[in-house]
Design a protein around this motif. Structure first.
Motif, PDB file in Angstrom:
ATOM      1  N   ALA A   6      -3.585 -13.138  -0.480  1.00  0.00           N
ATOM      2  CA  ALA A   6      -3.735 -12.731   0.922  1.00  0.00           C
ATOM      3  C   ALA A   6      -3.010 -13.736   1.811  1.00  0.00           C
ATOM      4  CB  ALA A   6      -5.212 -12.668   1.291  1.00  0.00           C
ATOM      5  N   VAL A   7      -2.178 -13.232   2.701  1.00  0.00           N
ATOM      6  CA  VAL A   7      -1.469 -14.086   3.661  1.00  0.00           C
ATOM      7  C   VAL A   7      -2.395 -14.260   4.868  1.00  0.00           C
ATOM      8  CG1 VAL A   7       0.595 -14.248   5.116  1.00  0.00           C
ATOM      9  CG2 VAL A   7       0.747 -13.172   2.864  1.00  0.00           C
ATOM     10  N   THR A   8      -2.606 -15.491   5.282  1.00  0.00           N
ATOM     11  CA  THR A   8      -3.534 -15.764   6.396  1.00  0.00           C
ATOM     12  C   THR A   8      -2.841 -16.650   7.435  1.00  0.00           C
ATOM     13  OG1 THR A   8      -4.361 -17.806   5.418  1.00  0.00           O
ATOM     14  CG2 THR A   8      -5.480 -15.755   4.759  1.00  0.00           C
TER      15      THR A   8
ATOM     16  N   ASP B 102       8.786  -4.562  10.828  1.00  0.00           N
ATOM     17  CA  ASP B 102       7.433  -4.048  10.556  1.00  0.00           C
ATOM     18  C   ASP B 102       7.316  -2.633  11.099  1.00  0.00           C
ATOM     19  OD1 ASP B 102       6.813  -4.200  13.332  1.00  0.00           O
ATOM     20  OD2 ASP B 102       6.113  -6.274  13.118  1.00  0.00           O
ATOM     21  N   THR B 103       6.152  -2.010  10.862  1.00  0.00           N
ATOM     22  CA  THR B 103       5.974  -0.624  11.314  1.00  0.00           C
ATOM     23  C   THR B 103       4.941  -0.521  12.436  1.00  0.00           C
ATOM     24  OG1 THR B 103       4.371  -0.289   9.568  1.00  0.00           O
ATOM     25  CG2 THR B 103       6.629   0.413   9.114  1.00  0.00           C
ATOM     26  N   CYS B 104       4.339  -1.626  12.794  1.00  0.00           N
ATOM     27  CA  CYS B 104       3.512  -1.705  14.002  1.00  0.00           C
ATOM     28  C   CYS B 104       3.325  -3.186  14.309  1.00  0.00           C
ATOM     29  CB  CYS B 104       2.169  -1.008  13.825  1.00  0.00           C
ATOM     30  SG  CYS B 104       1.107  -1.740  12.608  1.00  0.00           S
TER      31      CYS B 104
ATOM     32  N   GLY C 243       8.539   2.665  11.937  1.00  0.00           N
ATOM     33  CA  GLY C 243       8.190   3.585  10.849  1.00  0.00           C
ATOM     34  C   GLY C 243       8.521   4.987  11.332  1.00  0.00           C
ATOM     35  N   ALA C 244       7.517   5.888  11.238  1.00  0.00           N
ATOM     36  CA  ALA C 244       7.718   7.247  11.760  1.00  0.00           C
ATOM     37  C   ALA C 244       7.305   7.282  13.223  1.00  0.00           C
ATOM     38  CB  ALA C 244       6.916   8.242  10.941  1.00  0.00           C
ATOM     39  N   ASN C 245       6.002   7.003  13.443  1.00  0.00           N
ATOM     40  CA  ASN C 245       5.549   6.848  14.819  1.00  0.00           C
ATOM     41  C   ASN C 245       4.498   5.750  14.838  1.00  0.00           C
ATOM     42  OD1 ASN C 245       3.979   8.776  13.326  1.00  0.00           O
ATOM     43  ND2 ASN C 245       2.938   9.352  15.191  1.00  0.00           N
TER      44      ASN C 245
ATOM     45  N   GLY D 287       0.846  -1.196   0.000  1.00  0.00           N
ATOM     46  CA  GLY D 287       0.000   0.000   0.000  1.00  0.00           C
ATOM     47  C   GLY D 287       0.877   1.239   0.000  1.00  0.00           C
ATOM     48  N   SER D 288       0.442   2.280   0.709  1.00  0.00           N
ATOM     49  CA  SER D 288       1.159   3.561   0.628  1.00  0.00           C
ATOM     50  C   SER D 288       2.598   3.424   1.116  1.00  0.00           C
ATOM     51  CB  SER D 288       0.418   4.648   1.410  1.00  0.00           C
ATOM     52  OG  SER D 288       0.528   4.481   2.798  1.00  0.00           O
ATOM     53  N   ILE D 289       2.840   2.645   2.161  1.00  0.00           N
ATOM     54  CA  ILE D 289       4.196   2.559   2.712  1.00  0.00           C
ATOM     55  C   ILE D 289       5.087   1.641   1.855  1.00  0.00           C
ATOM     56  CG2 ILE D 289       5.559   2.010   4.788  1.00  0.00           C
ATOM     57  CD1 ILE D 289       3.592   4.484   4.944  1.00  0.00           C
ATOM     58  N   GLY D 290       4.551   0.526   1.441  1.00  0.00           N
ATOM     59  CA  GLY D 290       5.321  -0.392   0.592  1.00  0.00           C
ATOM     60  C   GLY D 290       5.785   0.301  -0.688  1.00  0.00           C
TER      61      GLY D 290
ATOM     62  N   TRP E 209      -2.434   8.110   4.849  1.00  0.00           N
ATOM     63  CA  TRP E 209      -1.802   6.790   4.986  1.00  0.00           C
ATOM     64  C   TRP E 209      -2.929   5.782   5.191  1.00  0.00           C
ATOM     65  CZ3 TRP E 209      -2.101   4.236   9.818  1.00  0.00           C
ATOM     66  CH2 TRP E 209      -2.625   5.016  10.852  1.00  0.00           C
ATOM     67  N   SER E 210      -2.602   4.548   5.540  1.00  0.00           N
ATOM     68  CA  SER E 210      -3.599   3.473   5.563  1.00  0.00           C
ATOM     69  C   SER E 210      -4.927   3.844   6.235  1.00  0.00           C
ATOM     70  CB  SER E 210      -3.018   2.263   6.315  1.00  0.00           C
ATOM     71  OG  SER E 210      -3.966   1.220   6.319  1.00  0.00           O
ATOM     72  N   VAL E 211      -5.992   3.773   5.467  1.00  0.00           N
ATOM     73  CA  VAL E 211      -7.331   4.023   6.032  1.00  0.00           C
ATOM     74  C   VAL E 211      -7.679   2.894   7.009  1.00  0.00           C
ATOM     75  CG1 VAL E 211      -9.782   4.114   5.474  1.00  0.00           C
ATOM     76  CG2 VAL E 211      -8.127   5.378   4.076  1.00  0.00           C
TER      77      VAL E 211
HETATM   78  P1  NAD Z   1      -2.324   0.379   3.143  1.00  0.00           P
HETATM   79  O1  NAD Z   1      -3.677   0.244   3.684  1.00  0.00           O
HETATM   80  O2  NAD Z   1      -2.053   1.439   2.132  1.00  0.00           O
HETATM   81  O3  NAD Z   1      -1.834  -0.988   2.551  1.00  0.00           O
HETATM   82  C1  NAD Z   1      -1.992  -2.190   3.240  1.00  0.00           C
HETATM   83  C2  NAD Z   1      -1.468  -3.278   2.358  1.00  0.00           C
HETATM   84  O4  NAD Z   1      -1.625  -4.527   3.048  1.00  0.00           O
HETATM   85  C3  NAD Z   1      -2.217  -3.412   1.036  1.00  0.00           C
HETATM   86  O5  NAD Z   1      -1.271  -3.543   0.009  1.00  0.00           O
HETATM   87  C4  NAD Z   1      -3.010  -4.707   1.206  1.00  0.00           C
HETATM   88  O6  NAD Z   1      -3.217  -5.395   0.001  1.00  0.00           O
HETATM   89  C5  NAD Z   1      -2.084  -5.477   2.103  1.00  0.00           C
HETATM   90  N1  NAD Z   1      -2.761  -6.570   2.808  1.00  0.00           N
HETATM   91  C6  NAD Z   1      -3.928  -6.539   3.476  1.00  0.00           C
HETATM   92  N2  NAD Z   1      -4.237  -7.763   3.937  1.00  0.00           N
HETATM   93  C7  NAD Z   1      -3.229  -8.573   3.546  1.00  0.00           C
HETATM   94  C8  NAD Z   1      -2.987  -9.958   3.668  1.00  0.00           C
HETATM   95  N3  NAD Z   1      -3.825 -10.729   4.359  1.00  0.00           N
HETATM   96  N4  NAD Z   1      -1.885 -10.473   3.085  1.00  0.00           N
HETATM   97  C9  NAD Z   1      -1.014  -9.681   2.394  1.00  0.00           C
HETATM   98  N5  NAD Z   1      -1.201  -8.362   2.243  1.00  0.00           N
HETATM   99  C10 NAD Z   1      -2.293  -7.823   2.805  1.00  0.00           C
HETATM  100  O7  NAD Z   1      -1.355   0.576   4.407  1.00  0.00           O
HETATM  101  P2  NAD Z   1      -0.037   1.432   4.515  1.00  0.00           P
HETATM  102  O8  NAD Z   1      -0.372   2.870   4.682  1.00  0.00           O
HETATM  103  O9  NAD Z   1       0.897   1.020   3.451  1.00  0.00           O
HETATM  104  O10 NAD Z   1       0.475   0.910   5.930  1.00  0.00           O
HETATM  105  C11 NAD Z   1       1.054  -0.366   6.044  1.00  0.00           C
HETATM  106  C12 NAD Z   1       1.261  -0.706   7.503  1.00  0.00           C
HETATM  107  O11 NAD Z   1       2.112   0.265   8.079  1.00  0.00           O
HETATM  108  C13 NAD Z   1      -0.020  -0.676   8.340  1.00  0.00           C
HETATM  109  O12 NAD Z   1       0.046  -1.672   9.311  1.00  0.00           O
HETATM  110  C14 NAD Z   1       0.031   0.671   9.006  1.00  0.00           C
HETATM  111  O13 NAD Z   1      -0.667   0.726  10.227  1.00  0.00           O
HETATM  112  C15 NAD Z   1       1.507   0.836   9.227  1.00  0.00           C
HETATM  113  N6  NAD Z   1       1.927   2.229   9.296  1.00  0.00           N
HETATM  114  C16 NAD Z   1       2.827   2.561  10.253  1.00  0.00           C
HETATM  115  C17 NAD Z   1       3.263   3.853  10.340  1.00  0.00           C
HETATM  116  C18 NAD Z   1       4.310   4.245  11.336  1.00  0.00           C
HETATM  117  O14 NAD Z   1       4.731   5.396  11.334  1.00  0.00           O
HETATM  118  N7  NAD Z   1       4.790   3.365  12.188  1.00  0.00           N
HETATM  119  C19 NAD Z   1       2.759   4.836   9.487  1.00  0.00           C
HETATM  120  C20 NAD Z   1       1.873   4.449   8.495  1.00  0.00           C
HETATM  121  C21 NAD Z   1       1.477   3.132   8.404  1.00  0.00           C
END
Ligand code: NAD
Length: 484
Positions: A76-78, A121-123, A168-170, A31-34, A237-239
């Protein structure tokens, strides 16, 4: 493809390569972070792009992966399939980067320990339902509970492959900001301090400076060219991530030893380190007064975050079994305009997430993410230290992301570099990592790093017509909360 890659590489400015990584890198979630972190990895980690692959649950980001020449698979990873999915893709010496929602950090970490794979990871994320299943207790759904599970696993992880959690950031780089802020305050006050070398020395410095409360104070002023659409949750960022932490989880805060005022609806957990408490309401409904240098004072939301707990815990000082010093730490988040409207709409609809969701990117017209730590209670009043990053600077610095995203992705990059450089540390939190190494890597992506002293306090209420509890007493006590 080879020709295209060559062309791409020839256009690269000379970015520093911080570390070389010969193994494979698997990114879960794109998603946005990847999407945002991919170009940073390609710039700063010496890795062959043929060794990178992405596995994600939906087509978001497919275009970016294609453009960068990275393998992309939708699956989807489960909890049922993760071992099989991972085993066929990565093994000893590889790196697993978890940037997904709904995929358990702890199960992935255990897999990585078993197979000698680096992890970040970021959380600390649970499997789907871990934030919203009504059969779970509030403690089980809290970040405190998720972190305690990680700490239990950490005890068994000594000497195993490094797993950096919540970087991540926070959570993430704000932990490093706190340490730099402490050194800056000490210098300003005129204390001659040697740089602390361990947790106890850092906590002693914080106590010596009389820091009582820390806000992770963030004001996101990024605005889109189009107004928020009704029925759509918009955010920077992630909804799903924001809905989970802001609405499904309780508001949480590291709980300082100086606190004398017990907040309404507050509870302690009956297990674990005891560094934090929670409120029996979601963070989206808990407003808090805070301050950033660019915006001045504003209302943020005390949304739960891992760093509120980990920072409070890291800077706790103990004598025998008694905690004699701990700061109060919480997030004070003013999300972007569209996100605030989205929250209001969602809360009004009994917390049900809107059917449509959007992460704002190209449509952002202007604005800044001002993200820092506000350390209060010391001789100089309050001190904010952090990143002021505009959307315009972000677009010059890196593709595929907004300002909020770049603050996170720089943190991911920093954590990955550190993990590769320190491959046998087991589970590690941001607070335990060499902050100067990370600051060096992230600073070029932070826009302006600002340190600002202020006489602002949560009690500053010029022209207030209505009094409330917070009008009396010690400003550094937990009285600056407003429940909506
Ligand atoms: P996003 O909602 O834009 O993307 C989430 C991604 O996860 C999507 O690509 C989706 O397809 C994938 N996903 C969902 N279920 C899945 C599954 N079962 N198997 C594989 N992939 C799956 O989120 P984002 O904004 O990219 O954020 C990613 C993560 O980073 C989230 O957990 C978010 O809370 C965390 N985050 C942390 C910070 C920080 O500062 N620490 C900031 C932003 C986001």
């Amino acid at each position: 493809m080879a020709k295209r890659n060559k062309k791409r590489q020839s256009r690269k400015p000379p970015y520093p390569v911080y570390v070389r990584f010969p193994g494979k890198l698997l990114i879960i979630g794109f998603g946005s972070i990847g999407q945002g972190v991919l170009p940073l990895i390609l710039r700063h980690i010496g890795i062959d792009r043929k060794n990178i692959s992405i596995i994600t649950a939906d087509p978001t980001g497919r275009g970016v992966a294609r453009k960068e020449g990275i393998r992309f698979r939708i699956k989807a990873v489960t909890s049922e399939n993760y071992e099989k999915v991972l085993r066929s893709r990565i093994g000893p010496g590889d790196f697993l980067l978890n940037l997904s929602v709904d995929v358990s950090s702890l199960d992935l970490i255990q897999f990585c320990h078993k197979h000698d794979i680096l992890y970040l990871d970021t959380c600390i994320e649970p499997w789907f339902g871990g934030y919203s299943d009504p059969s779970l207790t509030i403690s089980q759904r809290s970040n405190y509970g998720l972190r305690e599970n990680a700490l239990a696993l950490k005890k068994t992880s000594m000497g195993k492959a490094t797993s950096v959690v919540a970087h991540g950031a926070n959570p993430g780089i704000v932990s490093h900001f706190v340490k730099q802020a402490l050194l800056n305050i000490a210098k300003k006050i005129g204390y001659k301090v040697k740089k602390p070398q361990n947790r106890k020395e850092w906590a002693a410095l914080m106590r010596k400076l009389s820091v009582r409360t820390i806000h992770i104070a963030e004001y996101d002023s990024q605005v889109a060219s189009t107004p928020k659409k009704i029925g759509r949750f918009e955010n920077t960022w992630s909804v799903n991530g924001f809905h989970s932490e802001g609405i499904n989880q309780p508001s949480e805060m590291g709980w300082g030893t100086h606190e004398k005022h017990w907040p309404k609806g507050a509870r302690r957990h009956d297990f674990g380190c005891g560094a934090a408490i929670y409120l029996e309401r979601p963070g989206a409904k808990v407003l808090v007064r805070t301050w950033t240098p660019q915006h001045g004072h504003f209302l943020g939301r005390a949304v739960t975050h891992n760093e509120s707990i980990s920072i409070a815990d890291y800077f706790s000082l103990k004598q025998k079994d008694e905690t004699v010093y701990r700061p109060t730490v919480h997030y004070a988040y003013r999300s972007c305009d569209a996100s605030l409207l989205s929250l209001e709409e969602c809360l009004g609809n009994n917390n049900v997430l809107q059917p449509e969701q959007r992460i704002l990117l190209e449509e952002i017209e202007s604005g800044m993410d001002e993200l820092g730590v506000l350390l209060m209670g010391h001789k100089k009043g309050a001190y904010w230290y952090g990143s002021q990053l505009t959307i315009e600077e972000t677009r010059k610095l890196a593709p595929y992301q907004n300002a909020t995203g770049l603050q996170v992705t720089a943190g991911v990059l920093g954590g990955m570099v550190w993990a590769i450089e320190h491959p046998r540390e087991g589970i590690v939190e941001a607070d335990e990592i060499d902050f100067e190494r990370i600051m060096k890597i992230i600073t070029p992506y932070m826009g302006k790093m600002t340190g600002a002293f202020t006489d602002w306090t949560p009690l500053k209420r010029d022209g207030a017509l209505f009094g409330d509890d917070a009008d009396v007493g010690d400003p550094w006590q937990f009285k600056n909360f407003l429940y909506s």
